[in-house]
Design a protein around this motif. Structure first.
Motif, PDB file in Angstrom:
ATOM      1  N   LEU A 206       0.815  -1.212   0.000  1.00  0.00           N
ATOM      2  CA  LEU A 206       0.000   0.000   0.000  1.00  0.00           C
ATOM      3  C   LEU A 206       0.851   1.265   0.000  1.00  0.00           C
ATOM      4  O   LEU A 206       0.318   2.381  -0.056  1.00  0.00           O
ATOM      5  CB  LEU A 206      -0.921   0.008   1.227  1.00  0.00           C
ATOM      6  N   LYS A 207       2.165   1.090   0.098  1.00  0.00           N
ATOM      7  CA  LYS A 207       3.130   2.194   0.047  1.00  0.00           C
ATOM      8  C   LYS A 207       2.878   3.214   1.170  1.00  0.00           C
ATOM      9  O   LYS A 207       2.862   4.426   0.936  1.00  0.00           O
ATOM     10  CB  LYS A 207       3.091   2.884  -1.317  1.00  0.00           C
ATOM     11  N   LEU A 208       2.687   2.688   2.367  1.00  0.00           N
ATOM     12  CA  LEU A 208       2.541   3.579   3.507  1.00  0.00           C
ATOM     13  C   LEU A 208       3.846   4.317   3.756  1.00  0.00           C
ATOM     14  O   LEU A 208       4.938   3.806   3.462  1.00  0.00           O
ATOM     15  CB  LEU A 208       2.158   2.786   4.762  1.00  0.00           C
ATOM     16  N   LYS A 209       3.742   5.512   4.304  1.00  0.00           N
ATOM     17  CA  LYS A 209       4.937   6.289   4.617  1.00  0.00           C
ATOM     18  C   LYS A 209       5.777   5.548   5.666  1.00  0.00           C
ATOM     19  O   LYS A 209       5.233   4.785   6.473  1.00  0.00           O
ATOM     20  CB  LYS A 209       4.536   7.669   5.131  1.00  0.00           C
ATOM     21  N   PRO A 210       7.085   5.754   5.678  1.00  0.00           N
ATOM     22  CA  PRO A 210       7.972   5.005   6.582  1.00  0.00           C
ATOM     23  C   PRO A 210       7.532   5.008   8.042  1.00  0.00           C
ATOM     24  O   PRO A 210       7.575   3.970   8.704  1.00  0.00           O
ATOM     25  CB  PRO A 210       9.319   5.723   6.410  1.00  0.00           C
ATOM     26  N   ARG A 211       7.096   6.157   8.541  1.00  0.00           N
ATOM     27  CA  ARG A 211       6.707   6.205   9.952  1.00  0.00           C
ATOM     28  C   ARG A 211       5.448   5.389  10.217  1.00  0.00           C
ATOM     29  O   ARG A 211       5.263   4.865  11.318  1.00  0.00           O
ATOM     30  CB  ARG A 211       6.483   7.651  10.402  1.00  0.00           C
ATOM     31  N   LEU A 212       4.594   5.293   9.246  1.00  0.00           N
ATOM     32  CA  LEU A 212       3.380   4.499   9.412  1.00  0.00           C
ATOM     33  C   LEU A 212       3.651   3.011   9.257  1.00  0.00           C
ATOM     34  O   LEU A 212       2.801   2.187   9.591  1.00  0.00           O
ATOM     35  CB  LEU A 212       2.313   4.943   8.408  1.00  0.00           C
ATOM     36  N   LEU A 213       4.835   2.666   8.777  1.00  0.00           N
ATOM     37  CA  LEU A 213       5.244   1.265   8.658  1.00  0.00           C
ATOM     38  C   LEU A 213       5.904   0.746   9.932  1.00  0.00           C
ATOM     39  O   LEU A 213       6.144  -0.455  10.057  1.00  0.00           O
ATOM     40  CB  LEU A 213       6.226   1.093   7.493  1.00  0.00           C
ATOM     41  N   SER A 214       6.196   1.631  10.856  1.00  0.00           N
ATOM     42  CA  SER A 214       6.962   1.263  12.045  1.00  0.00           C
ATOM     43  C   SER A 214       6.125   0.471  13.045  1.00  0.00           C
ATOM     44  O   SER A 214       4.889   0.522  13.039  1.00  0.00           O
ATOM     45  CB  SER A 214       7.511   2.523  12.729  1.00  0.00           C
ATOM     46  N   LEU A 215       6.829  -0.246  13.930  1.00  0.00           N
ATOM     47  CA  LEU A 215       6.165  -0.975  15.003  1.00  0.00           C
ATOM     48  C   LEU A 215       5.444  -0.005  15.923  1.00  0.00           C
ATOM     49  O   LEU A 215       4.347  -0.289  16.399  1.00  0.00           O
ATOM     50  CB  LEU A 215       7.188  -1.793  15.799  1.00  0.00           C
ATOM     51  N   ARG A 216       6.028   1.155  16.153  1.00  0.00           N
ATOM     52  CA  ARG A 216       5.400   2.159  17.022  1.00  0.00           C
ATOM     53  C   ARG A 216       4.044   2.582  16.464  1.00  0.00           C
ATOM     54  O   ARG A 216       3.054   2.700  17.194  1.00  0.00           O
ATOM     55  CB  ARG A 216       6.325   3.366  17.139  1.00  0.00           C
ATOM     56  N   ALA A 217       3.987   2.805  15.153  1.00  0.00           N
ATOM     57  CA  ALA A 217       2.719   3.196  14.526  1.00  0.00           C
ATOM     58  C   ALA A 217       1.711   2.052  14.607  1.00  0.00           C
ATOM     59  O   ALA A 217       0.513   2.281  14.833  1.00  0.00           O
ATOM     60  CB  ALA A 217       2.954   3.591  13.069  1.00  0.00           C
ATOM     61  N   TRP A 218       2.200   0.838  14.429  1.00  0.00           N
ATOM     62  CA  TRP A 218       1.307  -0.321  14.489  1.00  0.00           C
ATOM     63  C   TRP A 218       0.687  -0.453  15.888  1.00  0.00           C
ATOM     64  O   TRP A 218      -0.516  -0.687  16.022  1.00  0.00           O
ATOM     65  CB  TRP A 218       2.081  -1.598  14.140  1.00  0.00           C
ATOM     66  N   ILE A 219       1.516  -0.290  16.915  1.00  0.00           N
ATOM     67  CA  ILE A 219       1.011  -0.382  18.283  1.00  0.00           C
ATOM     68  C   ILE A 219      -0.003   0.731  18.538  1.00  0.00           C
ATOM     69  O   ILE A 219      -1.034   0.509  19.186  1.00  0.00           O
ATOM     70  CB  ILE A 219       2.170  -0.329  19.293  1.00  0.00           C
ATOM     71  N   TRP A 220       0.264   1.938  18.018  1.00  0.00           N
ATOM     72  CA  TRP A 220      -0.688   3.031  18.192  1.00  0.00           C
ATOM     73  C   TRP A 220      -2.029   2.688  17.551  1.00  0.00           C
ATOM     74  O   TRP A 220      -3.093   2.856  18.164  1.00  0.00           O
ATOM     75  CB  TRP A 220      -0.147   4.325  17.567  1.00  0.00           C
ATOM     76  N   ALA A 221      -1.998   2.195  16.326  1.00  0.00           N
ATOM     77  CA  ALA A 221      -3.243   1.882  15.615  1.00  0.00           C
ATOM     78  C   ALA A 221      -3.992   0.724  16.281  1.00  0.00           C
ATOM     79  O   ALA A 221      -5.215   0.776  16.450  1.00  0.00           O
ATOM     80  CB  ALA A 221      -2.941   1.553  14.158  1.00  0.00           C
ATOM     81  N   SER A 222      -3.250  -0.322  16.663  1.00  0.00           N
ATOM     82  CA  SER A 222      -3.913  -1.465  17.304  1.00  0.00           C
ATOM     83  C   SER A 222      -4.454  -1.080  18.679  1.00  0.00           C
ATOM     84  O   SER A 222      -5.502  -1.571  19.105  1.00  0.00           O
ATOM     85  CB  SER A 222      -2.946  -2.653  17.417  1.00  0.00           C
ATOM     86  N   ALA A 223      -3.751  -0.168  19.370  1.00  0.00           N
ATOM     87  CA  ALA A 223      -4.245   0.308  20.662  1.00  0.00           C
ATOM     88  C   ALA A 223      -5.503   1.155  20.491  1.00  0.00           C
ATOM     89  O   ALA A 223      -6.419   1.107  21.316  1.00  0.00           O
ATOM     90  CB  ALA A 223      -3.169   1.118  21.374  1.00  0.00           C
TER      91      ALA A 223
END
Length: 539
Positions: A206-223
């Protein structure tokens, strides 16, 4: 109502709103990816919500487009000592009254996000991912659209960060001290990392931006999904609900013990051989009582007839009071795991003490039903199981029905059970590295650290602490400024302090439950002994 009307509506709460906007500006997270040229105001968000048909007006519940979003029943306000931003009563509210309606079209769901052709096509190629993982990717993809997203006014007002267990560092994890809590944290961290790795290929496609590909971003979204979604019948993941997720949490009160009692009665009735022979089984009556208790835990739900998610007042509220919502029954550890906060007085909190294998084998109570309540009292099932276990094996069959019904078997048996519980609570407390008094002092000092006015004051406070403070300094690699050697706390370190504080608060409440249990057992033993002594004297 236009923007001028909304400003008048929010005028009494302008100071609180400015605090909220300043708070949001100080916090940063994956949403830094969104363009920040003119940030949306709270009143702009409420105006957008009104356009979607979200309304707290009884008069407008029947209309398609209410003129205002809030102001009739609810207002956005700030409660510094009770959850921060939340919803207050705009007038006196009656228990059970419908106070907010959010139309189906205003609910952010997988279906609504997957209307994007590119996202839907890519997601269809990754059916091995769970529905929650797909929703997490959808949310990050929508975040990447910035102001081009239809949901931008809502997304802009989501929390910038969460302090859930999956965000805990090694130091913060160990600060919980209790093995079960440490294991739960390790499991949460591992789960987040595994699910992120599994979804990375889809996010790259989906060509997400680098920061949105990070584990930190994933934890934020899943939280965000874990802590803010509401149940809907057509999607197991649930939905994000604009305005509806502004309610702060209220733990169910007496209901938790009521439900335990009903469950125990149902369980014990199923264990007895001499079942009722009448046509109207007691089980059916118990089921009705159980269903009624569960219903009391529900403050809202999706209404097919109205075509909207409807919220109801769980209590009577006076104008200006915070209106709360029960998400369900959670222990403090579960709240910390899924929501990133805990409660000072949580009626649903509990402590499990280690039991010997023979204790489980001598009864049929589920393991999860044998615990100590937050007020220090042993659960119905724990007392029942221990009463049976302390009875000679040859007598258990003849008195089993008494134990399962919750009856005391004898004074001697009851005292033996309470002494065993008390002793094991003491053993647990003695194995933990800090005491209730030590943790209370540490919390006081952490508060002072968070409110330290200057680096010199901060250094003085940290030097007063013992080994745990040294471990904190080392874990966070605190830097010193060249001139003066003063400590500097970064935003990352401040968040670590907040999680450290949560860990200490959790373990302190855990220990207090054990201390209260010891007191309860001692008082009950003294009472039983005195009663038994009086009985002997009168004979």
């Amino acid at each position: 109502m236009g923007r001028a009307g909304l400003r008048l509506l929010l005028f009494p709460y302008a100071a609180q709103i400015r605090k909220l906007q300043n708070l949001n500006c100080r916090r940063k997270g994956p949403k830094e990816e969104m363009e920040e040229a003119e940030p949306e105001t709270l009143e702009g968000f409420l105006a957008w919500a009104a356009e979607l048909g979200i309304s707290d007006s009884l008069h407008n519940f029947q209309s398609q487009k209410p003129r205002i979003c809030l102001g009739n029943s609810l207002v956005v306000s700030f409660f510094p000592d009770a959850g921060g931003r939340g919803l207050g009563a705009a007038r006196d509210l009656r228990k059970g009254e419908l106070i907010l309606r959010v139309p189906k079209s205003a609910l952010l769901t997988r279906d609504s996000l997957l209307k994007d052709g590119i996202l839907s096509s890519a997601a269809n190629g990754h059916r091995c991912l769970s529905p929650t993982q797909i929703m997490t990717v959808c949310l990050l993809y929508e975040m990447g659209k910035g102001k081009n997203s239809f949901w931008y006014p809502y997304l802009k007002h989501l929390p910038r960060s969460y302090e859930i267990l999956a965000t805990f560092s090694e130091f913060e994890k160990q600060a919980l001290q209790v093995d079960d809590a440490v294991w739960t944290t390790e499991k949460a961290i591992s789960k987040a990392e595994t699910e992120w790795k599994q979804a990375t290929l889809l996010m790259q496609e989906l060509k997400l931006k680098p920061r949105l590909l990070s584990l930190r971003a994933w934890i934020w979204a899943s939280a965000t999904i874990s802590s803010r979604t509401l149940h809907i019948p057509w999607d197991e993941v649930g939905c994000l609900c604009p305005v509806g997720d502004l309610f702060n949490y209220a733990a169910p009160g007496g209901e938790s013990k009521d439900i335990e009692n009903v469950e125990n009665l149902m369980h014990s009735s199923s264990l007895q051989d001499d079942s009722l022979s009448s046509g109207h089984s007691t089980d059916s009556l118990l089921v009705e009582r159980y269903d009624a208790q569960l219903q009391r835990l529900t403050d809202g739900g999706y209404d097919d007839d109205i075509g909207a998610y409807c919220f109801y007042a769980r209590n009577n509220y006076k104008k200006g009071e915070q209106v709360l919502l029960s998400y369900g029954t959670y222990t403090n550890l579960e709240l910390l795991e899924h929501y990133g906060f805990l409660l000072n007085k949580n009626p649903n909190d509990k402590v499990f003490i280690p039991l010997e294998p023979s204790m489980y084998s001598c009864n049929s109570w589920p393991k999860e039903s044998m615990y100590i309540h937050q007020d220090g009292q042993p659960s119905f099932a724990l007392l029942s199981a221990l009463r049976l276990w302390t009875t000679p094996q040859s007598q258990r069959r003849s008195i089993g029905h008494l134990a399962y019904s919750g009856s005391q078997l004898s004074v001697e048996n009851e005292i033996s059970v309470l002494k065993w519980i008390s002793q094991n609570c003491r053993v647990i407390l003695n194995t933990l590295p800090t005491t209730v008094e030590g943790d209370s002092l540490l919390l006081f000092t952490i508060d002072e650290i968070q409110n330290a006015g200057n680096p010199m004051e901060l250094r003085k406070l940290l030097c007063q602490l013992e080994s745990e403070a040294c471990a904190f300094l080392e874990a966070n690699s605190l830097q010193k400024e060249e001139n003066g050697g003063e400590l500097v706390l970064s935003r990352k370190t401040k968040r670590s302090i907040e999680r450290w504080k949560l860990a200490v608060e959790w373990r302190l409440r855990y220990k207090k439950i054990l201390v209260d249990c010891i007191s309860y057992c001692s008082e009950t033993i003294n009472y039983l002994s005195s009663q038994n002594f009086s009985t002997v004297r009168t004979k």
